[in-house]
Design an enzyme around this catalytic site. Sequence first.
Site, short mmCIF file in Angstrom:
data_model
loop_
_atom_site.label_atom_id
_atom_site.label_comp_id
_atom_site.label_asym_id
_atom_site.label_seq_id
_atom_site.Cartn_x
_atom_site.Cartn_y
_atom_site.Cartn_z
CE LYS A 170 -1.78 2.83 2.93
NZ LYS A 170 -1.84 4.08 2.14
N GLY A 201 -5.27 3.40 -0.93
CA GLY A 201 -6.31 3.84 0.01
C GLY A 201 -5.72 4.51 1.21
N GLY A 203 -4.55 5.16 5.12
CA GLY A 203 -3.79 4.34 6.08
C GLY A 203 -4.66 3.64 7.09
N GLY A 207 -4.45 0.43 4.98
CA GLY A 207 -3.22 0.04 5.69
C GLY A 207 -3.54 -0.84 6.88
CD GLU A 245 14.17 1.21 8.69
OE1 GLU A 245 14.70 2.28 9.09
OE2 GLU A 245 14.67 0.09 8.89
CB CYS A 279 13.44 9.55 7.81
SG CYS A 279 14.19 8.37 6.69
#
Length: 477
Positions: A170, A201, A203, A207, A245, A279
């Site tokens: 996703k 879609g 989360g 998800g 992560e 990040c």
Amino acid sequence: MILVRNYVNGIFVDSKETIEDINPATSEVIATIPRSNSDDVNEAVLAADKARDNWSSLSLDERRKWLEKIANALEARSGEIAKLESLDTGKPIKIARAVDASRSVANFRFFAEFSKDFHEQKFLMEDATNHVIFKPVGIAGLITPWNLPLYLLSWKIAPAIVMGNTVVAKPSELTPLTANLLAEVLDEVGLPAGVVNIVHGFGHETGQAIVSHPKVNLISFTGGTITGKKVAETAAPMFKKLSLELGGKNATIVLDDVDLDSAIPEIARSGFLNQGQVCLCGSRILVSDKIWNDFLEKFIGHVSNMKVGDPSSDDSDLGALVSLSHRDKVESYIHLAEREGGEILCGGKRPSLESPFDKGSFLEPTIVSNLDYQSRTATEEIFGPVVTLHKFEKDEDAVEMANCTDYGLAGSVWTSDSARGKSLAEKIETGMVWINTWLHRDLRVPFGGVKSSGVGTEGGRWSLSFFSQPVNICIKE
Ligand code: TXE
């Protein structure tokens, strides 16, 4: 207007409801994507389940060849990947070309090559031999964010399928376009149906349905720390294999012996690449008091010359942030910085751009000084073009300041004495530290954070281990 559909069991399928996909540089609707529900996810999981036996019974070499085919077909569409990624995320086209498009191809090529040497291990005893074999884990649920859409999706899909798993992926609902392009590529090369299924879609709906599906054996998630916690809350009690992560608040440590002229452009790149939405970005810059004034003058000079504007122009150094609501979040931190006593040395405002970019989520690169290094602005992840500057006296002070956040992803040290830099790097509590460079990636090395930056390690053999189950078979002679 692009119509994105789910890719399930080798077929593009429509969904009952859709979500609009917005170009953040202009606020125009550029696509509609499926708003997949738990039934749609279930179809994808069933397809992945059906494909499992055939896919895992292929030899590693056969699967490696599929990765090479995918890499070649993706490479042929590199220009299109860069354009779509720039359109969808707002990032400058030159970054989309140099970082996103090239690395997405490289990820497939790298794991095709690197997995060659990842085979059975033997451990001899006096009277027996242990054979450690690596089996697929099963169905991998892969959830990825919007900052590096295809780069991160391919970083997970490639090792997952080469190790014999099947996938339900996703992508972020904010940036679905290159995942759709990947689905077209998988279709074009004829990857067996059900090996990779892509469902779009929200989360909390799509998800969450993947993470909580009992047939999904493994979850690899990249995203924010708060979402990572929710994913762990669902997946951990189900004993799924889990890799998270998450965010970072990385320190850039500038020592007194640095060569400022060569370091400044790289330090600015580490603060503002992709509008600071990486990040690994160095968003807290810790500078030795001995070079403070010199650093300030040169850094502000460099950053105030960075050009913000039309992402499709090769002149733009910064494009738009991913959405208007994300810009609101970043701006709320600039206001917080002011309340916390910070001084805005550069930026802090929306640039004035001509139509249609006047409706986009642009923000000037911003430098804030004068803040306590333990303030909220200096310790929470902003994920935008905002860096804070802090002065330190001794190297030990820099280490203490670097380690004072909940995050522990990355960092960098800038010095002309690499031994001094390395000894300092060893004391920083993060998963990785660069010395005199930043985001210089060798795909063989471990990638992952400590503390609130995540659980698990990706990269090279760490990815291959995560996406496989080691089984020991001990044979008595
Ligand atoms: O990301 P989310 P958001 C950080 C950054 C940013 C913050 C929030 O600080 O401001 O996170 O960003 C899916 N179950 N990073 O809210 O929610 C979601 O659809 C399963 C750092 O945009 O973490 C998307 O596909 N999945 C980061 C993915 O998770 C869920 C990159 C990431 O979205 C879900 C992005 C749920 N309950 C943001 N809720 C990095 N580490 O690089 C959402 N998702």
